[in-house]
Motif scaffolding. Structure first.
Motif, mmCIF file in Angstrom:
data_model
loop_
_atom_site.group_PDB
_atom_site.id
_atom_site.type_symbol
_atom_site.label_atom_id
_atom_site.label_comp_id
_atom_site.label_asym_id
_atom_site.label_seq_id
_atom_site.Cartn_x
_atom_site.Cartn_y
_atom_site.Cartn_z
ATOM 1 N N SER A 128 0.823 -1.194 0.000
ATOM 2 C CA SER A 128 0.000 0.000 0.000
ATOM 3 C C SER A 128 0.869 1.260 0.000
ATOM 4 C CB SER A 128 -0.968 -0.040 1.190
ATOM 5 O OG SER A 128 -1.943 0.963 1.072
ATOM 6 N N LEU A 129 0.666 2.147 0.954
ATOM 7 C CA LEU A 129 1.471 3.360 1.000
ATOM 8 C C LEU A 129 2.912 3.058 1.421
ATOM 9 C CD1 LEU A 129 -1.191 5.793 2.435
ATOM 10 C CD2 LEU A 129 -0.323 5.669 0.088
ATOM 11 N N GLY A 130 3.137 1.921 2.058
ATOM 12 C CA GLY A 130 4.501 1.469 2.326
ATOM 13 C C GLY A 130 5.232 1.165 1.034
ATOM 14 N N GLY A 131 4.501 0.690 0.034
ATOM 15 C CA GLY A 131 5.087 0.464 -1.289
ATOM 16 C C GLY A 131 5.465 1.773 -1.948
ATOM 17 N N LEU A 132 4.636 2.777 -1.781
ATOM 18 C CA LEU A 132 4.941 4.101 -2.305
ATOM 19 C C LEU A 132 6.201 4.646 -1.642
ATOM 20 C CD1 LEU A 132 4.308 6.717 -3.872
ATOM 21 C CD2 LEU A 132 2.713 7.321 -2.033
ATOM 22 N N ALA A 133 6.278 4.541 -0.317
ATOM 23 C CA ALA A 133 7.465 5.018 0.411
ATOM 24 C C ALA A 133 8.712 4.260 -0.040
ATOM 25 C CB ALA A 133 7.257 4.861 1.916
#
Length: 171
Positions: free
Chosen positions: A23-28
């Motif tokens: 999720s947003l961890g993938g974006l980071a």
């Protein structure tokens, strides 16, 4: 960084550093991968293209995080284990909803320009943040893209076997 070591078989050992982000961890992770320089990366239904997220989803996320109960999480996710339901509830308890304000200001059309290192993108069916056009662009940019059929945004919780199968031959 926490290092998890898993041994399989016998004989010579090879160390492989794999970073993963959901999720947003993938974006980071995508924003940091050039500095981290892992051997491989796994992005699990990454929050790359936030423009694909419906406008009402942020308000729904605030409500869900603030009012979810174990029973509600279990009812929304009948395939999840009791451990996954408990982990989700604990995560919601720690989540700072002000984070969503910052996400609203991020470039909603973001897709990484290149893989940089060997990179697998696992997508839900359908993905919340990466549509078919985005998946095609990621492939053109050097990413391996695999869809895990019948899963929602939390692929690893919706279908652990499918999640693991999507990693076969890659990790």
């Amino acid at each position: 960084m926490k290092l998890n070591v898993h041994e399989r078989g016998s004989g010579d050992r090879v160390a492989l550093l794999v970073h993963g982000g959901h999720s947003l961890g993938g974006l980071a992770l995508a924003l940091a991968v050039d500095r981290l320089r892992p051997g491989r990366v796994v992005y699990s239904d990454p929050g790359f293209s936030l423009r694909n997220v419906p406008a009402a989803a942020t308000a729904a996320m605030r409500e869900m995080v603030g009012s979810s109960t174990v029973e509600g999480i279990r009812a929304r996710n009948p395939r999840w284990s009791e451990e996954d339901v408990a982990a989700e509830a604990a995560g919601f308890g720690l989540f700072d909803v002000a984070f969503l304000d910052g996400v609203a200001e991020f470039d909603g059309a973001y897709l990484p320009e290149r893989a940089g290192v060997p990179s697998l993108v696992q997508l839900a069916d359908p993905s919340l943040c990466v549509d078919a056009e985005g998946a095609a662009l990621l492939r053109e940019r050097g990413f391996e893209v695999r869809v895990v059929p019948g899963t929602g945004h939390c692929i690893h919780r919706d279908d652990l076997e499918g999640f693991l199968r999507s990693l076969e031959g890659w990790v």
